[in-house]
Design a protein around this motif. Structure first.
Motif, mmCIF file in Angstrom:
data_model
loop_
_atom_site.group_PDB
_atom_site.id
_atom_site.type_symbol
_atom_site.label_atom_id
_atom_site.label_comp_id
_atom_site.label_asym_id
_atom_site.label_seq_id
_atom_site.Cartn_x
_atom_site.Cartn_y
_atom_site.Cartn_z
ATOM 1 N N PHE A 1 23.234 57.090 0.661
ATOM 2 C CA PHE A 1 23.940 58.016 -0.221
ATOM 3 C C PHE A 1 25.360 58.267 0.289
ATOM 4 C CE2 PHE A 1 24.943 62.520 -1.271
ATOM 5 C CZ PHE A 1 25.050 62.369 -2.648
ATOM 6 N N ILE A 2 25.473 58.472 1.603
ATOM 7 C CA ILE A 2 26.772 58.803 2.184
ATOM 8 C C ILE A 2 27.735 57.612 2.142
ATOM 9 C CG2 ILE A 2 27.727 58.978 4.520
ATOM 10 C CD1 ILE A 2 25.898 61.438 4.815
ATOM 11 N N ILE A 3 27.201 56.420 2.360
ATOM 12 C CA ILE A 3 28.074 55.237 2.276
ATOM 13 C C ILE A 3 28.668 55.136 0.873
ATOM 14 C CG2 ILE A 3 28.124 52.717 2.306
ATOM 15 C CD1 ILE A 3 25.885 52.860 4.453
ATOM 16 N N ALA A 4 27.794 55.270 -0.150
ATOM 17 C CA ALA A 4 28.259 55.166 -1.528
ATOM 18 C C ALA A 4 29.236 56.291 -1.866
ATOM 19 C CB ALA A 4 27.063 55.191 -2.479
ATOM 20 N N LEU A 5 28.863 57.518 -1.490
ATOM 21 C CA LEU A 5 29.697 58.675 -1.835
ATOM 22 C C LEU A 5 31.064 58.592 -1.158
ATOM 23 C CD1 LEU A 5 29.668 61.325 -3.410
ATOM 24 C CD2 LEU A 5 28.866 62.481 -1.344
ATOM 25 N N SER A 6 31.096 58.133 0.100
ATOM 26 C CA SER A 6 32.370 58.078 0.819
ATOM 27 C C SER A 6 33.318 57.086 0.149
ATOM 28 C CB SER A 6 32.154 57.700 2.285
ATOM 29 O OG SER A 6 31.697 56.374 2.402
ATOM 30 N N ILE A 7 32.774 55.967 -0.327
ATOM 31 C CA ILE A 7 33.620 54.974 -1.009
ATOM 32 C C ILE A 7 34.142 55.549 -2.324
ATOM 33 C CG2 ILE A 7 33.639 52.696 -2.114
ATOM 34 C CD1 ILE A 7 31.549 51.831 0.010
ATOM 35 N N LEU A 8 33.247 56.206 -3.075
ATOM 36 C CA LEU A 8 33.651 56.816 -4.345
ATOM 37 C C LEU A 8 34.771 57.825 -4.143
ATOM 38 C CD1 LEU A 8 30.384 57.519 -6.412
ATOM 39 C CD2 LEU A 8 32.355 56.110 -7.046
ATOM 40 N N ILE A 9 34.590 58.723 -3.165
ATOM 41 C CA ILE A 9 35.579 59.782 -2.934
ATOM 42 C C ILE A 9 36.902 59.176 -2.472
ATOM 43 C CG2 ILE A 9 36.157 61.790 -1.517
ATOM 44 C CD1 ILE A 9 33.248 62.567 -1.572
ATOM 45 N N ALA A 10 36.829 58.195 -1.553
ATOM 46 C CA ALA A 10 38.061 57.585 -1.040
ATOM 47 C C ALA A 10 38.835 56.906 -2.170
ATOM 48 C CB ALA A 10 37.733 56.590 0.073
ATOM 49 N N VAL A 11 38.105 56.204 -3.034
ATOM 50 C CA VAL A 11 38.772 55.539 -4.161
ATOM 51 C C VAL A 11 39.369 56.582 -5.098
ATOM 52 C CG1 VAL A 11 38.390 54.133 -6.227
ATOM 53 C CG2 VAL A 11 37.429 53.407 -4.038
ATOM 54 N N ALA A 12 38.634 57.670 -5.349
ATOM 55 C CA ALA A 12 39.130 58.730 -6.231
ATOM 56 C C ALA A 12 40.395 59.361 -5.649
ATOM 57 C CB ALA A 12 38.054 59.790 -6.429
ATOM 58 N N ILE A 13 40.381 59.615 -4.334
ATOM 59 C CA ILE A 13 41.559 60.194 -3.682
ATOM 60 C C ILE A 13 42.743 59.238 -3.812
ATOM 61 C CG2 ILE A 13 42.577 60.753 -1.431
ATOM 62 C CD1 ILE A 13 39.909 61.973 -0.640
ATOM 63 N N PHE A 14 42.479 57.972 -3.582
ATOM 64 C CA PHE A 14 43.556 56.998 -3.617
ATOM 65 C C PHE A 14 44.093 56.820 -5.023
ATOM 66 C CE2 PHE A 14 45.649 53.429 -1.461
ATOM 67 C CZ PHE A 14 45.921 54.105 -0.311
ATOM 68 N N TRP A 15 43.176 56.820 -5.970
ATOM 69 C CA TRP A 15 43.563 56.706 -7.364
ATOM 70 C C TRP A 15 44.501 57.864 -7.724
ATOM 71 C CZ3 TRP A 15 42.501 52.769 -10.687
ATOM 72 C CH2 TRP A 15 42.840 52.970 -12.028
ATOM 73 N N THR A 16 44.088 59.068 -7.355
ATOM 74 C CA THR A 16 44.887 60.252 -7.638
ATOM 75 C C THR A 16 46.247 60.167 -6.958
ATOM 76 O OG1 THR A 16 42.803 61.437 -7.526
ATOM 77 C CG2 THR A 16 44.786 62.775 -7.719
ATOM 78 N N GLY A 17 46.229 59.797 -5.661
ATOM 79 C CA GLY A 17 47.457 59.798 -4.888
ATOM 80 C C GLY A 17 48.432 58.724 -5.308
ATOM 81 N N TYR A 18 47.923 57.516 -5.504
ATOM 82 C CA TYR A 18 48.846 56.414 -5.743
ATOM 83 C C TYR A 18 49.106 56.144 -7.209
ATOM 84 C CZ TYR A 18 49.909 54.999 -1.074
ATOM 85 O OH TYR A 18 50.405 54.975 0.186
ATOM 86 N N VAL A 19 48.033 56.037 -7.963
ATOM 87 C CA VAL A 19 48.240 55.684 -9.360
ATOM 88 C C VAL A 19 48.884 56.835 -10.116
ATOM 89 C CG1 VAL A 19 47.119 54.938 -11.480
ATOM 90 C CG2 VAL A 19 46.325 54.078 -9.272
ATOM 91 N N ALA A 20 48.348 58.052 -9.918
ATOM 92 C CA ALA A 20 48.895 59.204 -10.637
ATOM 93 C C ALA A 20 50.324 59.498 -10.199
ATOM 94 C CB ALA A 20 48.000 60.418 -10.431
ATOM 95 N N ALA A 21 50.624 59.223 -8.910
ATOM 96 C CA ALA A 21 51.969 59.502 -8.415
ATOM 97 C C ALA A 21 52.914 58.321 -8.661
ATOM 98 C CB ALA A 21 51.916 59.840 -6.929
ATOM 99 N N GLY A 22 52.425 57.291 -9.334
ATOM 100 C CA GLY A 22 53.269 56.151 -9.646
ATOM 101 C C GLY A 22 53.569 55.282 -8.442
#
Lengths: 138, 112
Positions: free
Chosen positions: A113-134
């Motif tokens: 569960f933690i392996i899957a969740l950590s990847i999901l959260i990291a991708v979500a953080i990165f998506w927010t940080g990089y894609v949303a910030a251009g």
């Protein structure tokens, strides 16, 4: 291995990391250490960020250029995932220390569960940080 | 290496207390850092200049550096045998101290 009287060549051997099928609990433990060591590098990156901010606009622009570069972005993603994983699995360890969830079947499940969740959260953080910030990956 | 039972228990406890402290601090820091991706230099300065943000950043850095020193020490003790071990243990402490000092001074310099 010599064939004895009851000779079977399929007897279990001691773990050999290259060919051994890793139990999830072993993988989570090893990755916990590896991400911990990686986060020491993350600490240096954090120091660079704070020192660059304190030093002035030029130093900060240098930091931003490095963080915005695809290679810097990949390294940053590594730090973000390492922190997410180490944080989640660290909580799992603290719960174990309190005496809960240490049964093998439970530990396997929370580990996956933690392996899957950590990847999901990291991708979500990165998506927010990089894609949303251009950023460079948008 | 060769630490007494008492020192080992202290290590165990400090590792976990700093871990528990780092759970909320790291979540806060991730959120703060994320909110400043791509932000202008003056925005970052304004954020770090606010007393609460400066205090939380320094707390995060100190707890993380201490937790790091304890954790990396165990890794060195487990995997490095012989020659380089003692030197690496000293370097580990120096690295953690340097990081803690550098980050704290940087934040204080901005916030003061």
């Amino acid at each position: 291995m010599p064939d004895g009287a009851k000779g079977s060549t399929a007897r279990p051997l001691s773990p050999h990391l290259q060919i051994y099928r890793w139990p999830i609990t072993m993988a989570t433990s090893i990755v916990h250490r590896a991400t911990g060591v990686a986060l020491a590098g993350g600490m240096a990156f954090l120091a660079w960020w704070l020192i660059a901010a304190a030093a002035g606009p030029d130093a900060y622009a240098n930091f931003e250029a490095a963080a915005g570069h695809p290679i810097g972005g990949a390294v940053l993603f590594g730090f973000v995932w390492s922190l997410t994983y180490h944080l989640l699995n660290g909580v799992r360890h603290l719960v174990w220390d309190l005496g809960y969830g240490f049964a093998p079947a439970t530990a396997e499940r929370t580990g996956a569960f933690i392996i899957a969740l950590s990847i999901l959260i990291a991708v979500a953080i990165f998506w927010t940080g990089y894609v949303a910030a251009g950023g460079p990956f948008s | 290496m060769n630490q007494s039972g008492k020192a080992a228990t202290t290590h165990f406890l400090h590792q976990r207390v700093s871990a528990a402290l780092l759970v909320p601090l790291a979540i806060w820091f991730l959120w703060a850092a994320l909110s400043m991706v791509g932000a202008e230099h003056r925005v970052v300065l304004a954020f770090l200049a606010r007393p609460l943000n400066a205090a939380l950043t320094i707390l995060f850095v100190l707890a993380a550096a201490y937790h790091m020193a304890l954790g990396v020490r165990v890794v060195i003790e487990d995997y490095v045998h012989g020659g380089a071990g003692p030197a690496l243990l000293v370097l580990n402490k120096l690295f953690a101290l340097t990081m803690a000092l550098a980050c704290t001074l940087a934040v204080l310099f901005i916030a003061w």
